[in-house]
Design a protein around this motif. Structure first.
Motif, PDB file in Angstrom:
ATOM      1  N   GLN A 900      -2.948  -5.476   1.984  1.00 53.29           N
ATOM      2  CA  GLN A 900      -3.149  -6.922   2.112  1.00 53.29           C
ATOM      3  C   GLN A 900      -1.972  -7.631   1.444  1.00 53.29           C
ATOM      4  O   GLN A 900      -1.312  -7.072   0.568  1.00 53.29           O
ATOM      5  CB  GLN A 900      -4.449  -7.354   1.432  1.00 53.29           C
ATOM      6  N   VAL A 901      -1.723  -8.854   1.871  1.00 48.82           N
ATOM      7  CA  VAL A 901      -0.642  -9.632   1.276  1.00 48.82           C
ATOM      8  C   VAL A 901      -1.126 -11.051   1.032  1.00 48.82           C
ATOM      9  O   VAL A 901      -1.921 -11.601   1.811  1.00 48.82           O
ATOM     10  CB  VAL A 901       0.613  -9.631   2.177  1.00 48.82           C
ATOM     11  N   GLY A 905      -1.374 -16.599  -4.071  1.00 41.68           N
ATOM     12  CA  GLY A 905      -2.818 -16.428  -4.149  1.00 41.68           C
ATOM     13  C   GLY A 905      -3.561 -16.635  -2.858  1.00 41.68           C
ATOM     14  O   GLY A 905      -4.755 -16.336  -2.782  1.00 41.68           O
ATOM     15  N   ALA A 906      -2.903 -17.145  -1.815  1.00 43.83           N
ATOM     16  CA  ALA A 906      -3.561 -17.377  -0.521  1.00 43.83           C
ATOM     17  C   ALA A 906      -3.248 -16.224   0.420  1.00 43.83           C
ATOM     18  O   ALA A 906      -2.090 -15.784   0.522  1.00 43.83           O
ATOM     19  CB  ALA A 906      -3.088 -18.688   0.089  1.00 43.83           C
ATOM     20  N   ALA A 907      -4.261 -15.744   1.123  1.00 42.81           N
ATOM     21  CA  ALA A 907      -4.064 -14.623   2.037  1.00 42.81           C
ATOM     22  C   ALA A 907      -3.069 -14.991   3.130  1.00 42.81           C
ATOM     23  O   ALA A 907      -3.073 -16.120   3.643  1.00 42.81           O
ATOM     24  CB  ALA A 907      -5.390 -14.202   2.657  1.00 42.81           C
ATOM     25  N   ALA A 908      -2.207 -14.051   3.480  1.00 44.66           N
ATOM     26  CA  ALA A 908      -1.206 -14.260   4.517  1.00 44.66           C
ATOM     27  C   ALA A 908      -1.324 -13.155   5.555  1.00 44.66           C
ATOM     28  O   ALA A 908      -1.989 -12.138   5.338  1.00 44.66           O
ATOM     29  CB  ALA A 908       0.192 -14.291   3.907  1.00 44.66           C
ATOM     30  N   SER A 909      -0.671 -13.362   6.681  1.00 47.63           N
ATOM     31  CA  SER A 909      -0.728 -12.397   7.777  1.00 47.63           C
ATOM     32  C   SER A 909       0.328 -11.309   7.571  1.00 47.63           C
ATOM     33  O   SER A 909       1.510 -11.605   7.393  1.00 47.63           O
ATOM     34  CB  SER A 909      -0.480 -13.106   9.113  1.00 47.63           C
ATOM     35  N   LEU A 910      -0.130 -10.073   7.605  1.00 48.14           N
ATOM     36  CA  LEU A 910       0.767  -8.932   7.426  1.00 48.14           C
ATOM     37  C   LEU A 910       1.165  -8.399   8.800  1.00 48.14           C
ATOM     38  O   LEU A 910       0.308  -8.046   9.608  1.00 48.14           O
ATOM     39  CB  LEU A 910       0.063  -7.840   6.619  1.00 48.14           C
ATOM     40  N   GLU A 932      -1.064  -5.691  -1.958  1.00 50.27           N
ATOM     41  CA  GLU A 932      -2.087  -4.872  -2.608  1.00 50.27           C
ATOM     42  C   GLU A 932      -2.705  -3.919  -1.594  1.00 50.27           C
ATOM     43  O   GLU A 932      -2.965  -4.288  -0.443  1.00 50.27           O
ATOM     44  CB  GLU A 932      -3.179  -5.744  -3.211  1.00 50.27           C
ATOM     45  N   TYR A 933      -2.937  -2.700  -2.065  1.00 46.53           N
ATOM     46  CA  TYR A 933      -3.609  -1.702  -1.235  1.00 46.53           C
ATOM     47  C   TYR A 933      -5.053  -1.598  -1.697  1.00 46.53           C
ATOM     48  O   TYR A 933      -5.348  -1.068  -2.774  1.00 46.53           O
ATOM     49  CB  TYR A 933      -2.901  -0.359  -1.350  1.00 46.53           C
ATOM     50  N   LYS A 934      -5.965  -2.150  -0.894  1.00 44.61           N
ATOM     51  CA  LYS A 934      -7.392  -2.142  -1.190  1.00 44.61           C
ATOM     52  C   LYS A 934      -8.138  -1.600   0.033  1.00 44.61           C
ATOM     53  O   LYS A 934      -8.693  -2.362   0.827  1.00 44.61           O
ATOM     54  CB  LYS A 934      -7.895  -3.548  -1.523  1.00 44.61           C
ATOM     55  N   PRO A 935      -8.158  -0.291   0.213  1.00 42.94           N
ATOM     56  CA  PRO A 935      -8.753   0.269   1.433  1.00 42.94           C
ATOM     57  C   PRO A 935     -10.262   0.083   1.482  1.00 42.94           C
ATOM     58  O   PRO A 935     -10.986   0.446   0.543  1.00 42.94           O
ATOM     59  CB  PRO A 935      -8.376   1.756   1.347  1.00 42.94           C
ATOM     60  N   ALA A 936     -10.727  -0.473   2.561  1.00 40.89           N
ATOM     61  CA  ALA A 936     -12.170  -0.646   2.758  1.00 40.89           C
ATOM     62  C   ALA A 936     -12.866   0.703   2.883  1.00 40.89           C
ATOM     63  O   ALA A 936     -14.052   0.827   2.555  1.00 40.89           O
ATOM     64  CB  ALA A 936     -12.424  -1.491   4.010  1.00 40.89           C
TER      65      ALA A 936
END
Length: 982
Positions: A900-901, A905-910, A932-936
């Protein structure tokens, strides 16, 4: 107490089997341990000690998941027990623990499930734990660990079915989960296959038990019908509980291991094994039929490759024959014999004419290579048969009937052995035999086995005879391991020594990657010193193993750089890695290297998708392309370099010169020179007449003076491969000018010549040009020479690379190196991976291909961009950027689900860039960008594991309530019998 004493003996046997690494400073030093398991264990242990889950590995394959690779065994409990130890010590504890676990588990299985006495169970435990299969897999800790669990899983499941015990079903599920977490899915798959057959076997046994209950014979048709109904009820009860126990055990095992299995499934979907493998890949490492003798009998002094080792000892094989001859009515005899036959049948792989049908129709077979690993089940089955056979020596044959029966069985065993010897003799031209020294051990061991079987059985039961059997089994299996890697550990320094190349690279604090190209054929410069230092500690062949281990560190064999905190674009796995997109991207690197190496490339090369990049490259790929991949340093050996006429020539780079593309060297070191030595050859120059000028060499010295000389066909250079069929040369080359042969083509040559200077000069610029448009002049090496001092200074032909270290190996610095994060406005939208890779090929990474994205207008800035990055952990990277105009921030690690990127602090499109990497559009201004690597998949797996664990504990609590607490409470509160009639 006796059972505990047996457990202590089996643990002592495990420790004694590995005394060289338990009681000394030695460590196991096989290739896979040094280059795979040790680096992985160091990375996992370091993360766990730091209190974080090791989710991501940035150091190999351009970044890949770490925890999701099941071979890392992150969630396996013994991994957590050894996190404070260095990797070799952790693996030592892991190995001895699982050898002991295998022996104790096998003993329990033989005692409780097979129903054997202590003698048979001890023999079964010793045979399994010291077998060739488990001993040969000490170089694969995950495979050894998974294999050790099979008898425990079997005994818990069998006891659960026999006793109708819910806690034992739960315990079997926990054991199955432990095997999954141990990190070798193929062993778990084989265990489930055997367990499926065992389920059917248990169902038959349960049916037999239901039918064999002794009751008074029924009288009348109603009584007979009632008995039939009762028998049907008992059979249904057996079927229902066995099926329910099997399903519950499997569900619990998979559920408890879901925290590992779900991330692994996600990784598998992105790997080269997604969708299964081809028949050729699946059948690699099939057991060759002509190697059966060497595979199934102990080699003592020599053994085949570890995947083909499946000996259980000659005496245990004889005991297995006793089981077939004397205890043929034992139900487990037929079950184990069937599993052993099936295992060999499957291990033959592509040598089995039916295996293609197995590949097509047997679920799961297409997911795994190495059919020889079916020998795991052969080992388990034959160890059980040996235990059953050994238990015959506690049986009494005193009465006339049983003694006559024994004689008949002995005769049958003798006939079987004679038939086996006859078959081997008839087939001996087709079989591979070991050397004579091994045969000299086989013959007396076979004789001793026959003596024990034919002469010992009539004396049974006899305590001394039983003791002799245990001792001979243990001693034989002890000596059978003499040729295996576990018997030849290396000093710890083979792992801890830091070689010069590593030391040099560690002086650079930047974040960069390394590419190594080496075949490992070089000799270290301190080889004589190493031999002298180790001559009293190791035999000569082990000294060579020690040197080889040092060379793995020197030329950065994957995954060795991981343990030093270095990153490489290469990698080594053989499981669910590499990623499919990595393999596709790697083809661009191979094409670039082949284009630069040209006809000097060694062919054929290993082009397997999971092949090591170091072994697939003939030359360095384009410096711009490698620079885009964050490659700052390239390591190469000197095996292809040349010493000629007392001068050293660096052949690490090849340059093709044409009339319109000359070679110009401007960064020439200041060196007093009297001549310039050249190593060259011609392409398409076989028809050039003798003496014709094919090249011009121009040298400008420090005073500005220009010196010119020519290169002539047949005198200074010649067609490189002019000996090829149909290429009769028009010129003849003096033998003295042949400097070296091409690597991989002994009929092609590199040629030497020297351009003499009029006195001593200091060259400042060197230019080499070709003169014939249809002929390419290929320059392999150039060296400045001072003939007065017999000194020389080799030149690097590609000035985008700078030589920064020269020892046993060379280290070049890439002057086109980019940081792992870089900003770009040169982007091109593409529709898929193929188009993206074409853009990379055409531009060497100067233009970034964006897949599925429509980039906005990106005007060029008038002030420089600013970028600084820090790595808080492999899973979290923070980048501070300052931009005048919008730009794409490219992160050259693999695009993978879970990344994720965010910007401020606001989510952006990777976005996916260049088919493999990550990119995000950053607006103008100052921003903090966080990757950040946050695997579901990990979160989902953890939730499933917690849920299943809670359900399992709930079931256990309910059982305790219904089966223990309530009956106990009922007995306490129930009034005395007399009060009931008051």
């Amino acid at each position: 107490m006796l059972e505990a004493a047996v457990g202590v003996v089996l643990v002592a046997a495990a420790i004694a089997g590995f005394w060289q690494i338990v009681l000394t400073d030695r460590v196991l030093g096989s290739y896979d341990l040094l280059t795979y398991f040790y680096p992985y264990r160091e990375a996992v242990n370091a993360a766990l000690r730091a209190g974080r889950l090791p989710l991501w590995n940035p150091d190999i394959f351009l970044g890949v998941p770490l925890l999701a690779n099941i071979q890392t065994a992150v969630f396996y409990p013994p991994t957590w027990l050894t996190i404070a130890l260095p990797a070799p010590r952790a693996i030592t504890v892991h190995t001895v623990l699982h050898i002991a676990l295998a022996g104790i588990g096998m003993y329990a299985f033989c005692r409780l499930s097979v129903g054997l006495d202590r003698l048979g169970a001890i023999v079964g435990g010793l045979v399994f734990m010291l077998s060739g299969f488990l001993s040969g897999q000490t170089g694969h800790p995950n495979q050894l660990a998974a294999s050790a669990w099979i008898p425990i899983i079997f005994v818990l499941y069998e006891q659960a079915c026999r006793r109708k015990s819910v806690p034992l079903v739960l315990a079997a599920g926990v054991a199955l989960a432990a095997q999954f977490l141990a990190g070798h899915t193929q062993e778990s798959y084989l265990t489930l296959v055997a367990l499926g057959f065992f389920f059917m076997f248990q169902l038959l046994l349960g049916t037999h038990r239901a039918l064999m209950l002794r009751e008074a014979p029924p009288v009348g048709w109603r009584a007979r019908l009632g008995r039939l109904s009762a028998l049907l009820g008992r059979w249904t009860n057996e079927l229902a509980f066995s099926l329910l126990a099997f399903a519950s055990m499997l569900a619990l095992g998979v559920g408890l291991a879901a925290v590992q299995l779900i991330p692994t499934l996600e990784l598998s979907a992105e790997s080269i094994r997604a969708g299964g493998m081809s028949f050729k890949e699946v059948t690699s490492f099939s057991l060759r039929p002509w190697e059966l003798l060497r595979s199934l009998l102990p080699g003592y002094l020599e053994n085949p490759f570890s995947e083909y080792i499946a000996y259980v000892g000659i005496l245990p094989l004889g005991l297995a024959l006793v089981a077939l001859g004397v205890r043929i009515r034992h139900p487990y005899t037929w079950f184990c014999f069937s599993i052993a036959v099936l295992a060999i049948f499957m291990a033959l792989g592509n040598f089995n004419p039916f295996y293609e049908y197995v590949y097509r129709y047997w679920p799961g077979i297409s997911l795994f290579r190495v059919p020889a690993r079916w020998l795991f089940l052969y080992t388990f089955a034959v160890a059980t048969l040996a235990a059953i056979g050994a238990s015959a020596f506690t049986q009494t044959f005193a009465d006339r009937h049983s003694l006559a029966e024994l004689r008949r069985r002995q005769l049958g065993i003798t006939i079987v052995i004679i038939a086996a010897f006859s078959l081997v003799w008839l087939l001996h031209p087709l079989l591979v035999f070991p050397r004579r020294e091994v045969l000299a051990i086989w013959v007396p061991m076979i004789g001793l086995t026959l003596a024990l079987i034919l002469a010992g059985l009539p004396w049974a039961p006899n305590r001394w005879l039983g003791t002799a059997i245990v001792v001979v089994v243990a001693v034989e299996l002890w000596f059978a391991r003499g040729d295996l890697e576990l018997s030849h550990p290396l000093p710890m320094t083979a792992y801890t020594t830091q070689r010069p190349v590593i030391s040099h690279l560690l002086t650079d604090p930047a974040t960069y990657r390394v590419l190594a190209i080496s075949e490992g054929t070089f000799d270290p410069g301190d080889l004589a010193d190493l031999r002298l230092l180790l001559q009293d500690e190791l035999p000569p062949e082990r000294i060579q193993d020690y040197v080889t281990a040092l060379k793995y560190h020197e030329f950065l064999t994957p995954n060795v750089p991981m343990r030093f905190g270095l990153s490489t674009i290469d990698g080594y796995d053989g499981g669910v890695l590499p990623l499919r997109r990595y393999v596709e991207f790697k083809s661009v690197l191979l094409e670039s290297a082949e284009a630069l190496a040209g006809s000097v490339a060694e062919r054929p090369r290993n082009r397997a998708p999971d092949g090591i990049l170091r072994e697939q490259l003939d030359a360095l790929p384009d410096s711009l392309l490698l620079g885009m991949l964050n490659v700052r340093y390239a390591v190469m050996d000197k095996a292809r370099d040349v010493w000629y006429a007392n001068a050293y020539y660096d052949l690490g780079h090849t340059v093709r010169v044409t009339p319109d593309r000359p070679l110009t060297l401007r960064n020439v070191p200041s060196f007093a020179s009297t001549s310039l030595g050249l190593i060259t050859y011609l392409e398409n120059g076989a028809r050039v007449p003798q003496g014709e000028i094919v090249g011009v060499v121009t040298v400008i010295d420090s005073s500005g003076r220009v010196l010119t000389d020519t290169l002539r066909a047949g005198l200074d250079t010649a067609e490189g491969d002019y000996n090829r069929p149909g290429a009769a040369p028009a010129h003849v080359v003096p033998q003295r000018t042949v400097a070296s042969l091409w690597k991989g083509n002994p009929r092609a040559y590199n040629y030497w010549t020297a351009v003499q200077f009029p006195g001593v000069i200091y060259p400042k610029e060197i230019r080499i040009a070709a003169t014939l448009p249809e002929v390419r002049l290929v320059v392999r090496g150039a060296t400045l020479i001072d003939d007065r001092m017999q000194a020389s200074e080799p030149l690097v032909l590609n000035e985008r690379w700078r030589l920064v270290h020269s020892g046993d190996l060379k280290v070049y610095e890439n002057l086109d190196w980019r940081e792992r994060f870089y900003l770009t406005r040169d982007v091109q939208p593409v529709r898929g991976d193929g188009e993206a890779l074409n853009v990379v090929r055409a531009t060497s990474g100067r233009v970034t291909a964006l897949i599925g994205a429509t980039p906005p207008a990106l005007p060029k800035p008038t002030v420089p961009d600013r970028l600084s990055a820090r790595q808080e952990s492999p899973e979290r990277r923070v980048v501070a950027v300052s931009l005048q105009t919008p730009a794409y921030l490219v992160f050259t690690e693999s695009f993978f689900p879970g990344w994720q990127v965010s910007i401020n602090g606001a989510a952006a499109s990777l976005e996916r860039a260049n088919a493999l990497f990550m990119a995000v559009l950053v607006p103008a201004g100052e921003h903090e960008v966080v990757f950040e690597y946050k695997p579901a998949s990990v979160a989902l797996g953890l939730w499933v594991t917690q849920t299943v664990a809670a359900i399992g504990l709930g079931v256990l609590a309910l059982w305790l309530l219904l089966a223990v607490a309530l009956p106990l409470a009922f007995r306490i509160k129930r009034p005395p019998a007399g009060m009931l009639h008051a």
